[in-house]
Write an enzyme that holds these catalytic residues in place. Sequence first.
Site, short mmCIF file in Angstrom:
data_model
loop_
_atom_site.label_atom_id
_atom_site.label_comp_id
_atom_site.label_asym_id
_atom_site.label_seq_id
_atom_site.Cartn_x
_atom_site.Cartn_y
_atom_site.Cartn_z
N CYS A 113 0.85 -1.20 0.00
CA CYS A 113 0.00 0.00 0.00
C CYS A 113 0.89 1.25 0.00
O CYS A 113 1.30 1.74 1.05
CB CYS A 113 -0.92 0.00 1.22
N GLU A 130 -23.24 3.78 0.61
CA GLU A 130 -23.52 2.38 0.95
C GLU A 130 -22.33 1.49 0.60
O GLU A 130 -22.03 0.53 1.30
CB GLU A 130 -24.78 1.91 0.23
#
Length: 407
Positions: A106, A377
């Site tokens: 990352c 969502e």
Amino acid sequence: LLSNLPLLSLSVRCLNRRGVGRISIIPQSDTKQVMVNSEKDRASLLCMKALANRGRLDSVSQQMASHPQYLESFLRTQHYILYMDGPLPLHYRHYIAIMAAARHHCRYLVSLHSAQFLRVGGDPLWLQGLEAAPSRLRHLDHINKVLAHQPWLTARSHIQALLKTGEQCWSLAELVQAVVLLAHCHSLCSFVFGSGSDSDTTSTPRVHHGTPPGYCLCDAANGNTAGPTEKAPRRREDEAMFSADPSRFVTDPEFGYQEFARREEDHFQVFRVQDYSWEDHGFSLVNRLYSDIGHLLDERFRTVASLPFPHSPDLKRAIWNYIHCIYGIRYDDYDYGEVNRLLERGLKLYIKAVACYPDSSKTPLCPLSWASVKASEKVHVNLLVMEARLQAELLYALRAITQYMIA
């Protein structure tokens, strides 16, 4: 997070995905309290705090701001782990975060913590790679690797090896803080890749008026004006933001997630929550060995569980239990047939990719059936993945520590 800092009255312009907005920082001396009357106002205030703390509004905070009640809990926990009272010095904490993020390649988090590592006085030579770090930190490499990819392998022997007597040994308190930090960063990698935030490393690390990435706006408010005028530290931080190579901090790069062994096929046994749970065991242990972190972590778990979900509450539980299941954690009182009934195949593949091998999935596509789902969502699903993974890693690590303590 920064409510006690004597911030000056100032305005900053904040870039986000919806455009440019203005956020006002209210002077601490003002006797009137800032009233947050809506979720939008609350999100704006939290973004302002994140900007003041980091000198830049990162995409992770932008994504989480769609759920401000969660963002507040997340920022509080992260600030406590990285900057508040604890046995580990600040530069150790950021270096451990680099090690954790590097396991998933990352670049976003490696760059961020490399800059912060230099800002708190870390030795630039350590950023040349893991072999340049002190042996105490290198000793964490194995448990970092195991927790990141196959946490069920975490054993009492790993804890014992780190705590054995000698100059380079760890204290129990230090190790608990390190384990919490490793698990926090591993799970955050899942959110970074799942939300596409890793691409944030390609943008400029500066905010307006040339504020360096590691320079805190509150420094100026406190009269610490040396930061912006010190050219060398700023250059070092900028270099860290752009040149940090995650592979420098990784050993055994072939080690990764593998399917949890079936009970009948191997000697690995399913982790039964009825035998060791967060509520009954993990919370009390971690809170005793690392003061108050248990409360902060528990607040995160409870907050993500209480976020309003437009779909069935059963779907939310199915997502959580499915993530724990792929990490070998089972609930005796749950019907796992619910997982297959409620999670369609595309969603299961997405969740597993983000939870178990986020770096190989890069920015995985949500299932077609979720194409019309609101962005908030989708963020909610990524938050569930992150928190379920965080709790899973902590359960394995804390169980191993418990076994060491009672042996």
